[in-house]
Design a protein around this motif. Structure first.
Motif, PDB file in Angstrom:
ATOM      1  N   GLY A 143       7.783   1.209 -28.006  1.00  0.00           N
ATOM      2  CA  GLY A 143       8.011   2.300 -28.948  1.00  0.00           C
ATOM      3  C   GLY A 143       9.426   2.331 -29.480  1.00  0.00           C
ATOM      4  O   GLY A 143       9.648   2.580 -30.674  1.00  0.00           O
ATOM      5  N   THR A 144      10.391   2.076 -28.610  1.00  0.00           N
ATOM      6  CA  THR A 144      11.792   2.070 -29.030  1.00  0.00           C
ATOM      7  C   THR A 144      12.056   0.955 -30.034  1.00  0.00           C
ATOM      8  O   THR A 144      12.721   1.162 -31.060  1.00  0.00           O
ATOM      9  N   LEU A 145      11.545  -0.232 -29.759  1.00  0.00           N
ATOM     10  CA  LEU A 145      11.712  -1.360 -30.688  1.00  0.00           C
ATOM     11  C   LEU A 145      11.032  -1.063 -32.025  1.00  0.00           C
ATOM     12  O   LEU A 145      11.596  -1.335 -33.096  1.00  0.00           O
ATOM     13  N   ALA A 146       9.839  -0.486 -31.960  1.00  0.00           N
ATOM     14  CA  ALA A 146       9.122  -0.151 -33.199  1.00  0.00           C
ATOM     15  C   ALA A 146       9.866   0.897 -34.008  1.00  0.00           C
ATOM     16  O   ALA A 146       9.949   0.806 -35.245  1.00  0.00           O
ATOM     17  N   LEU A 198       7.021  -0.014 -20.130  1.00  0.00           N
ATOM     18  CA  LEU A 198       6.756  -0.978 -21.203  1.00  0.00           C
ATOM     19  C   LEU A 198       6.337  -0.299 -22.512  1.00  0.00           C
ATOM     20  O   LEU A 198       6.811  -0.710 -23.584  1.00  0.00           O
ATOM     21  N   PRO A 199       5.475   0.732 -22.481  1.00  0.00           N
ATOM     22  CA  PRO A 199       5.217   1.448 -23.743  1.00  0.00           C
ATOM     23  C   PRO A 199       6.475   2.051 -24.344  1.00  0.00           C
ATOM     24  O   PRO A 199       6.615   2.108 -25.575  1.00  0.00           O
ATOM     25  N   ARG A 222      13.985   6.397 -26.238  1.00  0.00           N
ATOM     26  CA  ARG A 222      12.854   7.183 -25.744  1.00  0.00           C
ATOM     27  C   ARG A 222      13.120   7.562 -24.293  1.00  0.00           C
ATOM     28  O   ARG A 222      13.582   6.739 -23.497  1.00  0.00           O
ATOM     29  N   ASP A 223      12.811   8.814 -23.957  1.00  0.00           N
ATOM     30  CA  ASP A 223      13.035   9.330 -22.611  1.00  0.00           C
ATOM     31  C   ASP A 223      11.823  10.161 -22.190  1.00  0.00           C
ATOM     32  O   ASP A 223      11.338  10.982 -22.975  1.00  0.00           O
TER      33      ASP A 223
END
Length: 234
Positions: A45-48, A40-41, A27-28
């Motif tokens: 989001g990347t992990l999800a 942190l969001p 995510r960027d």
């Protein structure tokens, strides 16, 4: 291996997850004023997106700059907190190295320079023989002072784009900001090759903008001295 990479040394808040072979998710978002709010969001989001949790991560990599004081510390402090909580190593990489590696992934051949905006009408920059080989230490300079060194040399990064009259070899369409996906891929390659990393400490190259004002006076007065006890007294 599951490597979480993040970088906040440029206006981009960027996060990526890499399994040692490829990027699983990234995510960027470019917003120079909201690093602390967005990071942190972006991690969550990347992990999800990859169907993983933070506890699955085995390695951390963080861009150490050079970059502006406040934004840079957001990423470094977050990586340090994750490392302490999870008990896993955190590896530092020069942010300019990540941009150079992203340029290589985009097909840019060396030699070239990478530059980011350092504000104060300056740039952070470095020279590269190729996407993985920096030929000197990163520096911070006014573009006019390095014009003779960079004129006509292929250049990538937002600093080069901002001062295109100096970085006359600017490559259209080349990466401008840090990319955690490229940073993660570079870190995975270095881990596989047993190459060293930088410590996860900020690479500022200059003093922070905030300074104690001249003539500063303490608001709270010093405590009054206590009277000396009398000889023989209780």
């Amino acid at each position: 291996m599951l490597l979480l990479a993040l970088d906040t040394a440029t206006p981009a808040v960027t996060v990526a997850l890499h399994n040692g072979a490829r990027v699983l998710a990234a995510r960027d978002q470019v917003d120079a004023r909201r690093h602390g709010e967005l990071l942190l969001p972006a991690v969550d989001g990347t992990l999800a997106d990859a169907g993983r949790t933070l506890h699955d991560v085995t390695h951390l990599v963080v861009g150490v700059g050079p970059g502006p004081y406040t934004g840079l510390r957001v990423g470094l402090a977050t990586a340090a907190a994750f490392s302490a909580a999870l008990g896993i190593p955190v590896h530092g990489l020069c942010t300019l190295d990540g941009i150079a590696y992203a340029a290589g992934l985009a097909g840019v051949k060396g030699p070239f320079t990478a530059a980011t905006d350092a504000r104060r009408k300056e740039v952070y920059w470095a020279r590269y023989a190729d996407a993985r080989t920096r030929t000197g230490e990163p520096a911070v300079d006014r573009p006019a002072d390095i014009a003779a060194q960079v004129a006509g040399v292929p250049a990538v990064g937002a600093g080069a784009a901002l001062y295109a009259d100096t970085f006359t070899g600017l490559l259209p369409g080349a990466p401008q900001h840090a990319s955690a996906a490229a940073l993660a891929a570079l870190a995975a390659a270095r881990l596989a090759d047993g190459e060293p990393f930088l410590p996860p400490l900020p690479l500022y190259l200059r003093r922070p903008d905030a300074k104690v004002p001249a003539g500063y006076k303490a608001v709270t007065p010093p405590p009054e001295p206590r009277p000396e006890p009398r000889a023989g007294g209780r």
